[in-house]
Motif scaffolding. Structure first.
Motif, PDB file in Angstrom:
ATOM      1  N   SER A 171       0.813  -1.217   0.000  1.00  0.00           N
ATOM      2  CA  SER A 171       0.000   0.000   0.000  1.00  0.00           C
ATOM      3  C   SER A 171       0.848   1.271   0.000  1.00  0.00           C
ATOM      4  CB  SER A 171      -0.937   0.005   1.212  1.00  0.00           C
ATOM      5  OG  SER A 171      -0.201  -0.009   2.428  1.00  0.00           O
ATOM      6  N   GLY A 172       2.168   1.133   0.032  1.00  0.00           N
ATOM      7  CA  GLY A 172       3.055   2.272  -0.088  1.00  0.00           C
ATOM      8  C   GLY A 172       3.425   2.941   1.213  1.00  0.00           C
ATOM      9  N   VAL A 173       3.042   2.365   2.351  1.00  0.00           N
ATOM     10  CA  VAL A 173       3.398   2.986   3.630  1.00  0.00           C
ATOM     11  C   VAL A 173       4.904   2.927   3.845  1.00  0.00           C
ATOM     12  CG1 VAL A 173       3.077   2.890   6.135  1.00  0.00           C
ATOM     13  CG2 VAL A 173       1.149   2.425   4.616  1.00  0.00           C
ATOM     14  N   VAL A 174       5.513   1.770   3.584  1.00  0.00           N
ATOM     15  CA  VAL A 174       6.957   1.581   3.713  1.00  0.00           C
ATOM     16  C   VAL A 174       7.452   0.853   2.471  1.00  0.00           C
ATOM     17  CG1 VAL A 174       6.928   1.520   6.243  1.00  0.00           C
ATOM     18  CG2 VAL A 174       6.655  -0.615   4.957  1.00  0.00           C
ATOM     19  N   PRO A 175       8.734   0.984   2.145  1.00  0.00           N
ATOM     20  CA  PRO A 175       9.242   0.297   0.954  1.00  0.00           C
ATOM     21  C   PRO A 175       9.717  -1.127   1.217  1.00  0.00           C
ATOM     22  CG  PRO A 175      10.923   1.751   1.826  1.00  0.00           C
ATOM     23  CD  PRO A 175       9.716   1.937   2.705  1.00  0.00           C
ATOM     24  N   LEU A 176       9.905  -1.468   2.490  1.00  0.00           N
ATOM     25  CA  LEU A 176      10.576  -2.718   2.847  1.00  0.00           C
ATOM     26  C   LEU A 176      10.129  -3.107   4.244  1.00  0.00           C
ATOM     27  CD1 LEU A 176      12.940  -4.773   2.199  1.00  0.00           C
ATOM     28  CD2 LEU A 176      14.490  -3.075   3.210  1.00  0.00           C
ATOM     29  N   ALA A 177       9.953  -4.414   4.487  1.00  0.00           N
ATOM     30  CA  ALA A 177       9.508  -4.858   5.811  1.00  0.00           C
ATOM     31  C   ALA A 177      10.105  -6.215   6.140  1.00  0.00           C
ATOM     32  CB  ALA A 177       7.981  -4.933   5.881  1.00  0.00           C
ATOM     33  N   HIS A 178      10.315  -6.423   7.428  1.00  0.00           N
ATOM     34  CA  HIS A 178      10.798  -7.696   7.949  1.00  0.00           C
ATOM     35  C   HIS A 178       9.636  -8.683   8.060  1.00  0.00           C
ATOM     36  CE1 HIS A 178      10.976 -10.074  11.791  1.00  0.00           C
ATOM     37  NE2 HIS A 178      12.052 -10.543  11.199  1.00  0.00           N
ATOM     38  N   GLY A 179       9.935  -9.967   7.826  1.00  0.00           N
ATOM     39  CA  GLY A 179       8.953 -11.025   8.025  1.00  0.00           C
ATOM     40  C   GLY A 179       9.630 -12.291   8.500  1.00  0.00           C
ATOM     41  N   ALA A 191       2.581 -12.840  -2.314  1.00  0.00           N
ATOM     42  CA  ALA A 191       1.748 -13.175  -3.470  1.00  0.00           C
ATOM     43  C   ALA A 191       0.374 -12.535  -3.363  1.00  0.00           C
ATOM     44  CB  ALA A 191       1.623 -14.692  -3.589  1.00  0.00           C
ATOM     45  N   CYS A 192      -0.209 -12.536  -2.166  1.00  0.00           N
ATOM     46  CA  CYS A 192      -1.531 -11.939  -1.975  1.00  0.00           C
ATOM     47  C   CYS A 192      -1.527 -10.438  -2.217  1.00  0.00           C
ATOM     48  CB  CYS A 192      -2.036 -12.210  -0.554  1.00  0.00           C
ATOM     49  SG  CYS A 192      -2.590 -13.903  -0.244  1.00  0.00           S
ATOM     50  N   CYS A 193      -0.398  -9.789  -1.947  1.00  0.00           N
ATOM     51  CA  CYS A 193      -0.328  -8.325  -2.015  1.00  0.00           C
ATOM     52  C   CYS A 193       0.416  -7.806  -3.232  1.00  0.00           C
ATOM     53  CB  CYS A 193       0.300  -7.783  -0.736  1.00  0.00           C
ATOM     54  SG  CYS A 193      -0.736  -8.015   0.734  1.00  0.00           S
ATOM     55  N   GLY A 194       0.896  -8.692  -4.094  1.00  0.00           N
ATOM     56  CA  GLY A 194       1.542  -8.248  -5.327  1.00  0.00           C
ATOM     57  C   GLY A 194       2.909  -7.634  -5.132  1.00  0.00           C
ATOM     58  N   ILE A 195       3.696  -8.216  -4.206  1.00  0.00           N
ATOM     59  CA  ILE A 195       5.053  -7.718  -3.956  1.00  0.00           C
ATOM     60  C   ILE A 195       6.025  -8.894  -3.958  1.00  0.00           C
ATOM     61  CG2 ILE A 195       4.244  -5.702  -2.685  1.00  0.00           C
ATOM     62  CD1 ILE A 195       5.016  -7.196  -0.085  1.00  0.00           C
ATOM     63  N   VAL A 196       7.286  -8.611  -3.622  1.00  0.00           N
ATOM     64  CA  VAL A 196       8.348  -9.621  -3.572  1.00  0.00           C
ATOM     65  C   VAL A 196       8.505 -10.104  -2.129  1.00  0.00           C
ATOM     66  CG1 VAL A 196      10.824 -10.026  -3.912  1.00  0.00           C
ATOM     67  CG2 VAL A 196       9.557  -8.536  -5.494  1.00  0.00           C
ATOM     68  N   GLY A 197       8.665 -11.405  -1.945  1.00  0.00           N
ATOM     69  CA  GLY A 197       8.951 -11.940  -0.621  1.00  0.00           C
ATOM     70  C   GLY A 197       9.970 -13.050  -0.714  1.00  0.00           C
ATOM     71  N   ILE A 198      11.062 -12.949   0.053  1.00  0.00           N
ATOM     72  CA  ILE A 198      12.108 -13.968  -0.003  1.00  0.00           C
ATOM     73  C   ILE A 198      12.283 -14.667   1.336  1.00  0.00           C
ATOM     74  CG2 ILE A 198      13.946 -12.251   0.406  1.00  0.00           C
ATOM     75  CD1 ILE A 198      15.750 -14.153  -1.349  1.00  0.00           C
ATOM     76  N   LYS A 199      12.313 -15.992   1.269  1.00  0.00           N
ATOM     77  CA  LYS A 199      12.721 -16.850   2.391  1.00  0.00           C
ATOM     78  C   LYS A 199      14.136 -17.319   2.096  1.00  0.00           C
ATOM     79  CE  LYS A 199      12.633 -21.235   2.526  1.00  0.00           C
ATOM     80  NZ  LYS A 199      13.919 -21.623   3.163  1.00  0.00           N
ATOM     81  N   PRO A 200      15.110 -16.923   2.892  1.00  0.00           N
ATOM     82  CA  PRO A 200      16.485 -17.317   2.597  1.00  0.00           C
ATOM     83  C   PRO A 200      16.779 -18.775   2.954  1.00  0.00           C
ATOM     84  CG  PRO A 200      16.401 -15.956   4.565  1.00  0.00           C
ATOM     85  CD  PRO A 200      15.007 -15.978   4.003  1.00  0.00           C
ATOM     86  N   SER A 201      17.947 -19.226   2.571  1.00  0.00           N
ATOM     87  CA  SER A 201      18.382 -20.591   2.884  1.00  0.00           C
ATOM     88  C   SER A 201      18.471 -20.802   4.389  1.00  0.00           C
ATOM     89  CB  SER A 201      19.763 -20.858   2.283  1.00  0.00           C
ATOM     90  OG  SER A 201      19.707 -20.939   0.888  1.00  0.00           O
ATOM     91  N   ASP A 229      15.523  -4.167  -3.446  1.00  0.00           N
ATOM     92  CA  ASP A 229      15.252  -3.788  -2.055  1.00  0.00           C
ATOM     93  C   ASP A 229      15.235  -5.006  -1.146  1.00  0.00           C
ATOM     94  OD1 ASP A 229      15.136  -1.107  -2.599  1.00  0.00           O
ATOM     95  OD2 ASP A 229      12.975  -0.889  -2.294  1.00  0.00           O
ATOM     96  N   ALA A 230      14.629  -6.106  -1.624  1.00  0.00           N
ATOM     97  CA  ALA A 230      14.612  -7.333  -0.821  1.00  0.00           C
ATOM     98  C   ALA A 230      16.036  -7.819  -0.556  1.00  0.00           C
ATOM     99  CB  ALA A 230      13.798  -8.416  -1.529  1.00  0.00           C
TER     100      ALA A 230
END
Length: 480
Positions: A171-179, A191-201, A229-230
Motif C-alpha cells: 500500500s506504499g506505507v513503507v518500501p521494505l519490511a521484515h517477516g 503473493a496476496c499483495c503483489g510484492i516480492v517476498g524472499i525466504k532465505p536458505s 530492495d529485498a
C-alpha cells in the motif's frame, strides 16, 4: 507522500533531498491512514521511530560536514529508511503481542537478534506489523486488532503470517519490511499483495541469541516492492552467531550485488502439481506461471515440466512438527479458552503425539527433503504458482473447525512449505495480474532453489524477470 524504493529513499536521505525526521513523520501519518485501512500494524512505535530518525539525521549531517557520505552509504546503506518489524519478533521495551489476546499489553524484555541488526543498521522501525495468533495460519486475522487485507481488494486477505508487513509495503506505507517464514509466511502474503517476498536458505539468518532454530523450518526474510530492495534488506540480517546449528555462506559482495549478475542458461523445472493437498489450481495462477516460463525461455534458460517428488499424503510428515510446536507453547490451562480456534486445535493435535512420533516426523521431513533434492538434482530452480488461487476471501480459509481450517490453508498454499522442509531459498515475485470477478488481482510465481545457499542465484534470476517484465510498485486500497 512520494513513493520511493528503499534504496532510493536511502540515496535521497544522503543527498539531502529529504529529511529523516520529516520522512518518519510522513510515514507514521501514512501508517495511521492507509496502513489502518489495510490492517498493516499491530502497534505504531512513534517515540522510538522519531528518536531513530533524529539519530539518523544527526549522522547524515555529520557525514556531510566531514565529507564522508560515500563511506557512510557503504557502512549503513539503508540509514533512515522506514523498515517495520513483524510482531513475532521482540524489541525490548516495546509491545509484543503476537496477535494473541493472551499477550495483549505485553512489553518485550529483550531484543531479538534480527531486530537488533535492523536497529543497528539505522533503519526506522515505524511499528510492529500485524500477525495472526502466534503466526500459525496463512491469513492474518489477529485476536486483538484489525485483520490485514490486500490493498488490491479490501475484502481479501493479505495472507499470513507476515500479512501486516506485506500490506504495509504493497500500500506504499513503507518500501521494505521484515517477516518470518515457517511454511510460506513471507511468500504467501507477498503473493496476496503483489510484492516480492524472499525466504532465505536455512542457516543464513541466525535465530540467536535468544531464539533457537530447531530443524530450521522457520527463518527470517524480507518483503519489498523490488528484488533489489529485498536483497538489500537481506544483506542487513544475513549474519551467523555463536551456537548456530547450521550456517549458510554469504556472497563476499553481498546479495544486492547479485541482482546485477543475471544468470544464464539455467535448468528450470516447472511444477504444476500441488504438493501439500489435492486441489484445483486457478487458471489465472497457471497463466501467471506460463507468463514467467515464456520470459525465461526468451532469456535462454532451459525450461522443462517436472512431476511432483512426493504425494500430499507423504507431505503429512510435516504435521507433527507444526502441531507439537503449538502444543509446546508455555501456556497455563486457564489460558486455553482465550486462544483462537485454530491454535486450540493445533495444540490439541500436538498433545496426541509422543517422543517416538516426533522423532519419526523429523525423519519423515528429512526423507521428503532428500527425495525432493534427488528429484530436482539436475535442475537449478523450480517454478510453481505461489498460490493455488487468488488472494482468498477470509471466510473461505478461516473456518470454525480447526482441522477444516488447516486443510483449507493447505489447499490454498500447496507449494511453499516444501522449501521450508528442504531448507533451500525461495522467492515469490508478482509477475502476473488478472481480473477476478471484475477486480484486478495479483498472482505470484514461486521460484525455489534446488541447492542450499543459492540465494544469490535466486535473486539474480528474480531481478532478471523484474527487468524484463516490471510489475506495479504501489496499490492504493481498493474497496469492491
Amino acid at each position: 507522500m512520494t513513493v520511493r524504493s528503499a534504496l532510493g529513499t536511502a540515496a535521497a536521505l544522503r543527498q539531502g533531498q529529504i529529511d529523516a525526521v520529516e520522512l518518519t513523520e510522513q510515514t507514521l501519518e501514512a501508517a495511521r491512514g492507509v496502513g489502518a485501512q489495510v490492517g498493516a500494524f499491530a502497534h505504531l512505535l512513534e517515540d522510538l521511530s522519531l528518536a531513530q530518525a533524529e539519530a539518523a539525521a544527526r549522522t547524515l549531517d555529520d557525514a556531510r560536514r566531514s565529507g564522508t557520505l560515500e563511506q557512510l552509504g557503504r557502512a549503513y546503506p539503508l540509514l533512515g529508511v522506514p523498515l517495520p518489524v513483524k510482531d513475532l519478533t521482540q524489541i525490548a521495551g516495546q509491545p509484543f503481542g503476537a496477535g494473541s489476546a493472551l499477550l495483549e499489553g505485553n512489553i518485550a524484555e529483550v531484543t531479538d537478534g534480527v531486530a537488533q541488526l535492523l536497529l543497528d543498521a539505522g533503519t526506522v522501525t515505524i511499528g510492529k506489523t500485524s500477525v495472526p495468533e502466534f503466526g500459525f495460519p496463512c491469513y492474518t486475522e489477529p485476536a486483538t486488532g484489525p485483520p490485514a487485507r490486500t490493498p488490491w481488494d479490501l475484502r481479501r486477505t493479505a495472507g499470513g503470517s507476515s500479512g501486516g508487513a506485506a500490506a504495509a509495503v504493497a500500500s506504499g506505507v513503507v518500501p521494505l519490511a521484515h517477516g518470518t517464514d515457517g511454511g510460506g509466511s513471507v511468500r504467501i502474503p507477498a503473493a496476496c499483495c503483489g510484492i516480492v517476498g524472499i525466504k532465505p536458505s536455512r542457516g543464513l539468518v541466525s535465530a540467536g541469541p535468544h531464539g533457537t532454530e530447531g530443524m530450521g523450518l522457520v527463518t527470517d526474510g524480507m518483503l519489498a516492492r523490488s528484488v533489489r530492495d529485498a536483497a538489500a534488506g537481506l544483506d542487513l540480517i544475513a549474519v551467523a552467531r555463536p551456537g548456530d546449528f547450521l550456517t549458510s555462506p554469504r556472497p563476499q559482495k553481498g546479495f544486492l550485488a547479485s541482482c546485477d549478475r543475471a544468470p544464464s542458461a539455467l535448468r528450470i523445472g516447472v511444477l504444476t502439481e500441488p504438493l501439500a493437498a489435492r486441489t484445483e489450481i486457478h487458471p489465472a495462477a497457471l497463466r501467471g506461471l506460463e507468463r514467467a516460463v515464456e520470459l525465461l525461455r526468451g532469456m535462454g534458460h532451459q525450461v522443462q515440466e517436472v512431476p511432483a517428488p512426493f504425494t500430499p499424503e507423504q507431505w503429512r510428515a510435516f504435521m507433527p512438527l507444526w502441531t507439537v510446536g503449538a502444543a509446546a507453547l508455555d501456556l497455563s490451562e486457564d489460558a486455553e479458552p482465550l486462544l483462537m480456534e485454530l491454535t486450540r486445535w493445533l495444540r490439541a493435535e500436538g498433545r496426541t503425539y509422543d517422543g517416538v512420533d516426533l522423532t519419526r516426523a523429523m525423519a519423515g521431513v528429512q526423507t521428503i527433503a532428500r527425495r525432493t533434492g534427488e528429484a530436482f538434482s539436475e535442475l537449478d530452480v523450480v517454478l510453481t504458482p505461489s498460490l493455488a488461487a487468488p488472494p482468498a476471501l477470509p471466510e473461505t480459509i478461516q473456518l470454525a473447525d480447526g482441522g477444516e481450517d488447516f486443510d483449507a490453508q493447505c489447499r490454498f498454499t500447496p507449494w511453499t512449505s516444501t522449501w521450508n522442509m528442504t531448507g533451500c531459498a525461495a522467492i515469490s515475485v508478482p509477475i502476473h495480474r488478472e481480473a477476478v470477478d471484475g477486480i484486478e488481482l495479483p498472482f505470484g510465481v514461486h521460484i525455489g532453489a534446488t541447492r542450499a545457499g543459492d540465494d544469490a542465484l535466486l535473486l539474480g534470476l528474480a531481478a532478471q524477470l523484474e527487468q524484463a517484465d516490471p510489475w506495479p510498485l504501489v496499490r492504493a486500497p481498493h474497496e469492491a
